[in-house]
Design a protein around this motif. Sequence first.
Motif, PDB file in Angstrom:
ATOM      1  N   UNK A 171      -4.788  15.284  -6.522  1.00 46.99           N
ATOM      2  CA  UNK A 171      -4.638  16.259  -5.440  1.00 46.99           C
ATOM      3  C   UNK A 171      -5.900  16.372  -4.588  1.00 46.99           C
ATOM      4  N   UNK A 172      -7.030  16.271  -5.259  1.00 49.20           N
ATOM      5  CA  UNK A 172      -8.307  16.349  -4.548  1.00 49.20           C
ATOM      6  C   UNK A 172      -8.473  15.157  -3.603  1.00 49.20           C
ATOM      7  N   UNK A 173      -8.157  13.988  -4.137  1.00 49.54           N
ATOM      8  CA  UNK A 173      -8.230  12.767  -3.314  1.00 49.54           C
ATOM      9  C   UNK A 173      -7.263  12.866  -2.134  1.00 49.54           C
ATOM     10  N   UNK A 174      -6.049  13.333  -2.424  1.00 49.99           N
ATOM     11  CA  UNK A 174      -5.037  13.452  -1.363  1.00 49.99           C
ATOM     12  C   UNK A 174      -5.571  14.335  -0.235  1.00 49.99           C
ATOM     13  N   UNK A 208       4.180   5.402   4.739  1.00 52.13           N
ATOM     14  CA  UNK A 208       3.864   4.787   3.440  1.00 52.13           C
ATOM     15  C   UNK A 208       3.805   5.878   2.375  1.00 52.13           C
ATOM     16  N   UNK A 209       4.383   5.588   1.204  1.00 51.00           N
ATOM     17  CA  UNK A 209       4.387   6.549   0.103  1.00 51.00           C
ATOM     18  C   UNK A 209       3.915   5.842  -1.159  1.00 51.00           C
ATOM     19  N   UNK A 210       3.135   6.557  -1.957  1.00 52.40           N
ATOM     20  CA  UNK A 210       2.598   6.017  -3.208  1.00 52.40           C
ATOM     21  C   UNK A 210       3.258   6.741  -4.372  1.00 52.40           C
ATOM     22  N   UNK A 211       3.685   5.970  -5.378  1.00 52.31           N
ATOM     23  CA  UNK A 211       4.278   6.583  -6.564  1.00 52.31           C
ATOM     24  C   UNK A 211       3.841   5.806  -7.796  1.00 52.31           C
ATOM     25  N   UNK A 212       4.304   6.237  -8.962  1.00 54.45           N
ATOM     26  CA  UNK A 212       3.879   5.593 -10.212  1.00 54.45           C
ATOM     27  C   UNK A 212       5.048   4.885 -10.891  1.00 54.45           C
ATOM     28  N   UNK A 213       4.718   4.106 -11.896  1.00 55.16           N
ATOM     29  CA  UNK A 213       5.747   3.382 -12.654  1.00 55.16           C
ATOM     30  C   UNK A 213       6.301   4.243 -13.791  1.00 55.16           C
ATOM     31  N   UNK A 214       6.023   5.528 -13.765  1.00 56.26           N
ATOM     32  CA  UNK A 214       6.532   6.403 -14.832  1.00 56.26           C
ATOM     33  C   UNK A 214       7.623   7.337 -14.323  1.00 56.26           C
ATOM     34  N   UNK A 251      -1.276   7.565 -14.278  1.00 54.24           N
ATOM     35  CA  UNK A 251      -2.016   6.943 -13.168  1.00 54.24           C
ATOM     36  C   UNK A 251      -3.492   7.322 -13.224  1.00 54.24           C
ATOM     37  N   UNK A 252      -4.357   6.401 -12.848  1.00 56.79           N
ATOM     38  CA  UNK A 252      -5.771   6.740 -12.663  1.00 56.79           C
ATOM     39  C   UNK A 252      -5.992   7.164 -11.216  1.00 56.79           C
ATOM     40  N   UNK A 253      -6.755   8.223 -11.011  1.00 59.37           N
ATOM     41  CA  UNK A 253      -7.007   8.675  -9.640  1.00 59.37           C
ATOM     42  C   UNK A 253      -7.564   7.554  -8.746  1.00 59.37           C
ATOM     43  N   UNK A 254      -8.415   6.684  -9.317  1.00 58.82           N
ATOM     44  CA  UNK A 254      -8.982   5.599  -8.500  1.00 58.82           C
ATOM     45  C   UNK A 254      -7.915   4.627  -7.992  1.00 58.82           C
ATOM     46  N   UNK A 255      -6.886   4.398  -8.850  1.00 59.32           N
ATOM     47  CA  UNK A 255      -5.778   3.535  -8.406  1.00 59.32           C
ATOM     48  C   UNK A 255      -5.134   4.112  -7.145  1.00 59.32           C
ATOM     49  N   UNK A 256      -4.933   5.430  -7.202  1.00 56.45           N
ATOM     50  CA  UNK A 256      -4.272   6.096  -6.071  1.00 56.45           C
ATOM     51  C   UNK A 256      -5.158   5.987  -4.836  1.00 56.45           C
ATOM     52  N   UNK A 263       2.378  10.332   1.859  1.00 56.82           N
ATOM     53  CA  UNK A 263       2.703  11.106   0.655  1.00 56.82           C
ATOM     54  C   UNK A 263       2.370  10.346  -0.611  1.00 56.82           C
ATOM     55  N   UNK A 264       1.904  11.117  -1.607  1.00 56.67           N
ATOM     56  CA  UNK A 264       1.835  10.652  -2.993  1.00 56.67           C
ATOM     57  C   UNK A 264       2.864  11.473  -3.751  1.00 56.67           C
ATOM     58  N   UNK A 265       3.781  10.807  -4.454  1.00 59.61           N
ATOM     59  CA  UNK A 265       4.777  11.564  -5.237  1.00 59.61           C
ATOM     60  C   UNK A 265       4.709  11.092  -6.677  1.00 59.61           C
TER      61      UNK A 265
END
Lengths: 381, 381
Positions: B160-163, B89-95, B125-130, B140-142
Amino acid sequence: MIYFDNAATTWPKPESVYEAVELCMRQKGANPSRSGHTMALLAGQIVFETRVQIAEFFNIADPLQVVFTSNATEALNLGLKGLLKPGDHVITSSLEHNAVTRPLEKLRSQGVEVTKLQASVQEGLHPQQVEAAIQENTKLIVLSHASNVLGVIQPISEIGKIAKERGVLMMVDSAQTAGTLSIDVQAMGIDLLVFAGHKGLLGPQGTGGLYLRGDLQLDSLKEGGTGANSEELFQPEESPERYESGTLNTPGIAGLGAGIEFIRREGIDKIREKENTLIRQLMLGLGKIPGVLLYGPGPTVERAPVLSLNLEGREPSEVSYLLDRLYGIASRPGLHCAPDAHRTLGTFKHGTVRLSLGYFNTTQEVEGCIQAIATICEQKN
Amino acid sequence: MIYFDNAATTWPKPESVYEAVELCMRQKGANPSRSGHTMALLAGQIVFETRVQIAEFFNIADPLQVVFTSNATEALNLGLKGLLKPGDHVITSSLEHNAVTRPLEKLRSQGVEVTKLQASVQEGLHPQQVEAAIQENTKLIVLSHASNVLGVIQPISEIGKIAKERGVLMMVDSAQTAGTLSIDVQAMGIDLLVFAGHKGLLGPQGTGGLYLRGDLQLDSLKEGGTGANSEELFQPEESPERYESGTLNTPGIAGLGAGIEFIRREGIDKIREKENTLIRQLMLGLGKIPGVLLYGPGPTVERAPVLSLNLEGREPSEVSYLLDRLYGIASRPGLHCAPDAHRTLGTFKHGTVRLSLGYFNTTQEVEGCIQAIATICEQKN
């Protein structure tokens, strides 16, 4: 310095290549095909003009079937991985560079069937070998036009004819021949042609490409921004956009265009003749020195201007080191990223010393190299 | 000409960049790490020195973890495809740019699970969303450090801290920020950093790269000759050889080294301050013109020097055309290869006009652009 490492990259380049790179960076330094402003159009024009140069040079009908890559290795990866699917069969030779062998090994691990035919050190693959190896699931024959270790030229046209008759595609790696031997993709039956921009074509490092027959479509190796069809989630269908994601090496492509222009102005026959003369002079001179072992076709056989040799009782790395430090001669020792060719040759353990010539070398340099090797051989005795 | 297309590629480059490219081609034009002769060693030294420059610039502990690619797009493809396997699973943004979105779509079609989080136009992105989107199979978060359409900076350090806490890797696309904002991979918790060489880092087109944390190993995107371990059928295990098959763009890498050296000599804070001043001047000036719509964060918010706008009642392409032809101002209209960002913004249909500034722009140029846009707006009325 005497530069005999032209098979790795040619040096020097024509003056016009240096100038084209600089002009591009200083005056046309925008991103091609990304915007519509004047300088972006000028940058786009450079890229298009080089595409046309390449198309005319290899007798490619449509310049848009020329795809730019960062080197020949990327073009080979794109062609091989974009074409071959699990269950497909591919035929190759024992003279190939790792840029063919390693992607094929990866594909083999994914279910592609690979046949590696043992080539002759003197003549390369025989067309009949290839014909006999074709199976029902054979999709592709991939082979180098000339070996980067031995200079031996493979019979592309004959194999291309067989490929066509049998409905198999042929991909040719021209890293050692483009700009040195005439290549006509239509006459030779080449469906995919891989070229390095920075060797015989006299362009800068960071350039290379793939010609792809118009009716073929490959899976892309990289996806991303293409400057067109930005609204689509997937890659565009059309060549070259489908395969050229991200900003191109525009200054490099400008230099490559200038390199090909230089070759066309000089005439490839003149270039060929000079390189032929030099490599024969080298082979004949070295052939007379006791203790020198020359590999590959003899001096009367047509070849690429690449010569592998060894000196009896010396490691290739030692010979190259002495040539460089004592005589200022740049050569390359080892396996030259083509271990299969050395297995074919029986030199897998230590490799060979490779001397590779270019259009800007001279008979004086060749004579100097012959003398240097003679002296090294004498000193051993 | 007023060049406001620096987000596509910066122009001009520092004088030292042009000189480094030329010096490399003319005097150090051999193939790096392919032979042991003097000029090959000089070429290899250029490549190594630029690796060290990059490592120091981003606070990367080991220069060998810096991999050169032909552009940021290739680095993103290498990172994403080399890391993500079906089921991940990978998380990304709409930007994100298509260089992130399109490889992810391809991976999605192969069984990778992709979550695209809706980002705020003002804050990213808000860190809480991630944090809320992290699943058991999240690998991965990209995300981009800053949007190439809006200039909005995403909260990399917080994410990065959350990751790190959640055992997820973070890959950052710094195409719009490297050389413009300070980046410290260790302090910001960046596991993979993608950079373009030809934008804020002031190098030539045809350069880019990937930093990869030392304990990570990726599947290679391309296989081929690496100049070392030639006898092996498969790619070497080590970075950078594993990922850098084929001849590198040595002249481009020489120029990139000179670009980074220029930035370090000037000081990134000085560069940042100038770009901040210019973009604020531009936003404040344009903000006073009736009929100008500015997008993204306001003038008091920290941002990358990129501004998207529209003029009421005019197509972006018309505005860019007029700016170019009547005022010699280079801008870029359309979607900027980032359709999701325009969906987020509500400008997907026609896109925006993008003005992107660089260190070599001046307040006079900014003033000239404000005047030009004011005149275009008046003429409409």
